[in-house]
Design an enzyme around this catalytic site. Sequence first.
Site, PDB file in Angstrom:
ATOM      1  N   GLY A  49      -3.421   0.972   2.595  1.00  7.72           N
ATOM      2  CA  GLY A  49      -4.707   0.764   1.969  1.00  7.72           C
ATOM      3  C   GLY A  49      -5.458   2.076   1.838  1.00  7.72           C
ATOM      4  O   GLY A  49      -5.416   2.918   2.746  1.00  7.72           O
ATOM      5  N   THR A  50      -6.127   2.257   0.715  1.00  6.91           N
ATOM      6  CA  THR A  50      -6.885   3.478   0.477  1.00  6.91           C
ATOM      7  C   THR A  50      -7.760   3.278  -0.753  1.00  6.91           C
ATOM      8  O   THR A  50      -7.649   2.270  -1.455  1.00  6.91           O
ATOM      9  CB  THR A  50      -5.936   4.676   0.252  1.00  6.91           C
ATOM     10  N   THR A  51      -8.609   4.238  -1.002  1.00  2.82           N
ATOM     11  CA  THR A  51      -9.405   4.273  -2.235  1.00  2.82           C
ATOM     12  C   THR A  51      -9.421   5.704  -2.741  1.00  2.82           C
ATOM     13  O   THR A  51      -9.948   6.597  -2.069  1.00  2.82           O
ATOM     14  CB  THR A  51     -10.843   3.796  -2.000  1.00  2.82           C
ATOM     15  N   LYS A  82      -6.769  13.118   1.457  1.00  2.00           N
ATOM     16  CA  LYS A  82      -5.930  12.432   0.474  1.00  2.00           C
ATOM     17  C   LYS A  82      -5.955  13.104  -0.900  1.00  2.00           C
ATOM     18  O   LYS A  82      -5.413  12.546  -1.849  1.00  2.00           O
ATOM     19  CB  LYS A  82      -6.374  10.973   0.342  1.00  2.00           C
TER      20      LYS A  82
END
Length: 287
Positions: A49-51, A82
């Site tokens: 999960g990430t944005t 990231k």
Amino acid sequence: MALQDVCKWQAPVAQGLSPHLPPAGGWAVPRGCDPHTFLQTHGPKLAHGTTTLAFRFRHGVIAAADTRSSCGGYVACPASRKVIPVHQHLLGTTSGTSADCCTWYRVLQRELRLRALREGQLPSVAGAAKLLSTMLSRYRGLDLCVATALCGWDRSGPALFYVYSDGTRLQGDIFSVGSGSPYAYGVLDRGYRFDMSTQEAYALARRAVAHATHRDAYSGGSVDLFHVRESGWEYVSRNDAWVLYSELQKLPEPKEQEEEEAGQPQPEPATPHGAGDGGELSVGLRD
């Protein structure tokens, strides 16, 4: 006294690590097994999960991401980065498996450097995206998880490409990748304009990631912000996501168009000529 002097132990001869990845058919899996089926059956089941987001505007390309690295329900690192620089005019957002993303960005950095030495100039952003998608497509079906947005500035101006581990390559103005991308897209679609100022672009990127971290359980930590200009990329800031979201909640909401129209003074309706006292219209003829 050393260990080899006591028990005559000799260290095994360590072979140097190969700088090249094994070929697509060279992975060690049991004979007779399809690599994709074997990895789906016996491989680790890890939730990611990430944005991350990136958008192009008249002053360059903005890249932003959260800093939480999660493995299922476990937060492995709350302050990871990231957004990975490739060279002075190119960087990329990373979404997926952290090890896969870091490995393939190192491979991309090496290949772009070799091409620059051979040709005397760095490839364009489109050329770098095509090179990465071609390399990744050879490992399709081997459970790689790399989803990235390449942000750069070349001879044609600011450019933005999305590359996925199955070889997909797309060009666009707005991309958001990760489990929090639906929430980020909602903010971006409302506030994006190509002719934004630099400060407006910074505020939009921070607001999109902050709202995504508030709604997505796998995103959080801080908000990293990068800006790719004609002179090269710039690391703008890192802000705590919760503090940023709390500050955004205190700001007044922009007025809707209907409210603005309602607040404007409305002209009074004109009284019909010759209206009688009883409310009926009397029509007169002029000579």
